[in-house]
Scaffold this active site. Structure first.
Site, PDB file in Angstrom:
ATOM      1  N   ASP A 407      31.036  -4.561 -17.246  1.00 43.50           N
ATOM      2  CA  ASP A 407      31.458  -3.452 -18.106  1.00 43.50           C
ATOM      3  C   ASP A 407      31.907  -2.272 -17.249  1.00 43.50           C
ATOM      4  O   ASP A 407      31.720  -2.267 -16.023  1.00 43.50           O
ATOM      5  CB  ASP A 407      30.263  -3.062 -18.997  1.00 43.50           C
ATOM      6  CG  ASP A 407      30.647  -2.034 -20.044  1.00 43.50           C
ATOM      7  OD1 ASP A 407      31.844  -1.960 -20.402  1.00 43.50           O
ATOM      8  OD2 ASP A 407      29.745  -1.291 -20.499  1.00 43.50           O
ATOM      9  N   GLU A 410      37.081  -0.322 -15.659  1.00 43.85           N
ATOM     10  CA  GLU A 410      38.505   0.108 -15.688  1.00 43.85           C
ATOM     11  C   GLU A 410      38.923   0.743 -14.363  1.00 43.85           C
ATOM     12  O   GLU A 410      40.106   0.602 -14.030  1.00 43.85           O
ATOM     13  CB  GLU A 410      38.715   1.088 -16.846  1.00 43.85           C
ATOM     14  CG  GLU A 410      38.539   0.452 -18.212  1.00 43.85           C
ATOM     15  CD  GLU A 410      37.094   0.095 -18.542  1.00 43.85           C
ATOM     16  OE1 GLU A 410      36.205   0.835 -18.099  1.00 43.85           O
ATOM     17  OE2 GLU A 410      36.870  -0.927 -19.196  1.00 43.85           O
ATOM     18  N   ASP A 481      34.738  -1.013 -27.085  1.00 40.80           N
ATOM     19  CA  ASP A 481      34.015  -0.219 -28.076  1.00 40.80           C
ATOM     20  C   ASP A 481      34.810   0.040 -29.354  1.00 40.80           C
ATOM     21  O   ASP A 481      35.378   1.115 -29.559  1.00 40.80           O
ATOM     22  CB  ASP A 481      33.564   1.098 -27.440  1.00 40.80           C
ATOM     23  CG  ASP A 481      32.616   0.848 -26.282  1.00 40.80           C
ATOM     24  OD1 ASP A 481      32.147  -0.306 -26.134  1.00 40.80           O
ATOM     25  OD2 ASP A 481      32.355   1.786 -25.517  1.00 40.80           O
TER      26      ASP A 481
END
Ligand code: GLC
Length: 762
Positions: A407, A410, A481
């Site tokens: 997670d 990015e 999300d």
């Protein structure tokens, strides 16, 4: 970037060097259907992150210099290179398929010249979004184009008339149609016109732009802020074939372990062993099949990666994970890239000492904040760092973990974005964040996959939030999300379908929605749609209304159970689709257009999808709706629940009370299913049940141990079942390599109907 007249060329095998008045560009025939077009700024080659190994094969190619340019012919296409480095593509009959646009671009004029003058130089927000590109490729719109792919974007299936950016972005706001970018960057799309289909893959990791005819009805364009002009024109006679060619370049998703196809339960907020235990018990007590429990950041000590907060697990996480495993639950742990800045913390100290973290231009370890507070960012572009990270997975495996959930890769950061100038590696070359940002998650996934493979030997199970083209080789993905809102259950259909059309087949959304409070109705509808997604996980945010299956009383619980059980019965079908996907790149969840390209309704269908080519789902995605319009493309279909027959193309209103997701099965289908169970390996897979839908057809079914790579050495069984118009079924074995084939194969003709045993043909 301007190119002059084509003044010369040299060809060596399929590689053609083009000379534009001293500026050298190139064209490379990769296969008869794939041509690479590139220009290397200052002659610097940038290794592809998406493509592994050499893909170019010797291809019969003919060159001809004509007045209008240099023509390159393969058996299945021709390309014309002309002055200005314009490249046009034609089909084998010479009809134009994809042409460069020769005119000037006409950017949308949003402000009068007077206003522009007023704002110029002030860094005004109205001027933001002006796109500075190192190069642009402008292609002519033929007129009838529909565009698909582009990875994970919001909005609808057809991307025509919209524009997007490729810049992996963690934006917690509810994702809506006008978002330009989400967490993933897959610079690949397919164009479908009335006469042709083709794809373009721009292999460039910098921030890039794709304007699919928003600016003009005459052209579309794509370009990147830095790096080389480097794109692949991909031909094919169908979307399936173009996608197969794209995955020939970038790889397919390897067959997963069978249990990964089961149901996953997650929530950010399961803090202690007791919290997890309550969920595990809830699953079995409420008879909800479940294979996987996810451990979000709270299992760690102070959010430090590769640690476990033992206190929260009675000092014995190993023992607890073992007890879960004995009851069929596999543990998947989250793992973030940010390494807490704390002297004395081994992972941090080691990373600093070995120079494994990204640096500031001044050479200091670059620090930003994530969950653990100040943190350093592993430089995944470096092979040594990837190896180190891969080996670190041992800690989690030794605790009993079976899958890794990557997670915040990015990478996300809480003190503003990482500056573009932060120094990263690209193998042994030093470069900057601006170039490595979009592949950060991709390289983290690669490190994780390779580490798990070396340590464990079984098929690694990795989930990621951020990715790039080709990530499918290492990881599955979830869409990040989302929120518990109706527009997000609607969006999951085009979103997951386009991910599949971008080479990422093993994908899913947070069932029930991550942010905001779900409602009983929304959760029920979400499980009805979500049970079809390859990655099937309920997950929610800290502090939101709990959304485990039993949180909303008996009615929702019954519905939940019904669809999780339906999913489990179909796992052999999902598994077959993965076998097919590994060989052809065809995703599991497919938009209708994938199989019905000529059908105008299918081309823009946003509220139905196919699972494989046999099952069509039309979930209810509107609040309060208890019936909905269903469209079935050509052919004969059966209602899954009632066996009512339909002949497509047809539209009708289907009744869909809260416990019903309209599902249809194509005539001539044999859907392989398995007996009910509370987790995949609860009982041996010794009985196969074939659900038969009369009509002429056949189905190839595969069986292996569902766990390791032995199938690649031929250790699998390959069955072929054939059904006839009268519903009679026969079957034979095409390959017998698995030591535990089925003991019984049963045929079933209606959902609750009796079964009869099938004897295989000799
Ligand atoms: C991110 C993830 C989410 C996770 C949370 C806490 O927001 O997308 O799934 O629960 O971080 O780790």
């Amino acid at each position: 970037m301007r190119f002059g007249k084509l003044t010369g060329y040299e060809a060596e095998k399929g590689k053609i060097t083009l000379d534009f008045e001293g500026k050298r560009a190139g064209l490379q025939v990769i296969t008869a259907q794939i041509v690479r077009v590139f220009y290397e700024e200052d002659g610097v080659k940038i290794p592809s992150k998406a493509i592994e190994g050499e893909k170019a094969v010797e291809t019969p190619t003919r060159l001809e210099r004509k007045e209008d340019g240099l023509w390159v012919f393969t058996d299945t296409l021709s390309a014309r290179v002309s002055d200005g480095f314009h490249v046009d593509f034609f089909d084998p009959e010479g009809a134009a398929v994809c042409l460069d646009y020769r005119g000037e671009r006409k950017p949308v004029k949003r402000l009068s010249d007077e206003y522009l003058k007023l704002l110029e130089g002030e860094g005004h927000s109205l001027l933001e979004g002006r796109r500075e590109c190192a190069f642009e490729v402008v292609k002519k719109l033929e007129g009838s184009e529909h565009f698909y792919g582009l990875g994970d974007k919001t909005g609808f299936l057809d991307k025509r008339q919209y524009d997007y950016e490729m810049w992996n972005t963690d934006n917690p706001d509810p994702q809506v149609d006008n978002f330009k970018a989400l967490y993933k960057s897959i610079p690949f799309f397919m164009a479908l016109t009335d006469s042709h289909v083709y794809g373009i893959f721009m292999d460039n990791t910098w921030k890039s732009y794709f304007d699919m005819g928003r600016e003009s009805e005459e052209y579309y364009w794509f370009g990147a802020k830095g790096g080389n002009l480097d794109y692949y024109y991909i031909a094919g006679d169908s979307l399936a074939r173009v996608l197969q060619n794209y995955t020939y370049l970038t790889g397919t998703c390897p067959l997963p372990q069978r249990w990964t196809l089961g149901y996953h339960q997650s929530r950010w907020g399961y803090m202690t062993r007791e919290d997890v235990e309550e969920v595990a018990r809830g699953m079995r007590q409420n008879d909800i099949p479940c294979d996987v429990l996810h451990f979000d950041i709270d299992y760690m000590q102070d959010y430090k990666v590769f640690t476990w907060n033992r206190g929260r697990y009675d000092g014995d996480p190993e023992g607890y994970l073992k007890s879960l495993a004995e009851r069929g639950f596999k543990a998947v742990t989250i793992n973030d890239p940010g390494v807490k800045k704390q002297e004395g913390y081994e992972v941090y100290d080691e990373g600093v000492e070995k120079g494994y973290f990204a640096k500031t231009p001044e050479g200091e370890v670059y620090i930003n904040a994530v969950w653990p507070g100040d943190a350093a960012f592993p430089d995944f572009g470096s092979p040594a760092v990837r190896k180190w990270w891969g080996e670190k997975q041992k800690f989690l495996l030794d605790t009993g973990v079976r899958g890794i959930w990557n997670d915040m890769n990015e990478p996300a950061s809480f003190h503003g974005p990482l500056p573009e100038t932060v120094v990263f590696s690209d193998e042994d070359r030093k470069t900057i964040h601006g170039e490595m940002h979009n592949v950060y998650g991709h390289l983290m996934a690669k490190a994780t996959y390779e580490g798990l493979k070396a340590l464990d030997g079984r098929r690694p199970f990795v989930i990621t939030r951020a990715c790039y083209a080709g990530s499918q080789k290492y990881t599955t993905a979830w869409t990040g999300d989302n929120h518990s809102i109706w527009s997000h259950i609607q969006m999951l259909i085009p979103q997951l379908c386009n991910l599949g059309l971008s080479g990422m087949p093993f994908v899913g959304t947070d069932v029930g929605g991550f942010g905001s409070d779900t409602t009983p109705e929304l959760l029920a509808r979400w499980v009805e749609a979500g049970c079809f997604s390859p990655l099937f996980r309920n997950h929610s945010a800290l502090g939101t209304r709990p959304q485990e299956p039993w949180q909303f009383g008996e009615e929702v619980l019954d519905i939940y159970r019904k669809y999780v059980k339906l999913r489990y019965s179909w796992i052999p079908y999902f598994y077959d689709l993965f076998y097919e996907e590994e060989r052809t790149g065809a995703p599991l969840m497919r938009p209708l257009v994938f199989h019905y390209e000529k059908d105008e309704n299918a081309r823009v269908c946003n509220d139905e999808f196919l699972l494989g080519d046999r099952i069509l789902a039309a979930p209810v995605v509107n609040q309060g709706a208890v019936r909905r319009m269903v469209y079935l493309p050509e052919g004969k279909w059966y209602d899954y629940w009632t066996r009512e027959e339909y002949t497509g193309p047809v539209s009708f209103v289907a009744e869909a009370p809260l416990d019903t997701c309209p599902v249809y099965v194509k005539a001539g289908s044999v859907i392989p299913t398995m007996e009910p169970r509370s987790y995949v390996e609860e009982k041996p897979l010794d009985t196969l049940i074939l659900d038969v839908y009369p009509g002429k057809g056949s189905w190839d079914h595969y069986l292996d141990n569902g766990e390791d790579f032995a199938y690649r050495e031929g250790k699998y069984h390959h069955y072929r079942f054939t059904v006839e118009e009268d519903g009679s079924v026969s079957g034979k074995i095409l390959h017998a390599g698995y030591e535990k084939p089925y003991e019984r194969i049963l045929v079933r003709r209606s959902p609750e109907g009796a079964t009869e045993e099938l004897c295989l043909d000799a």
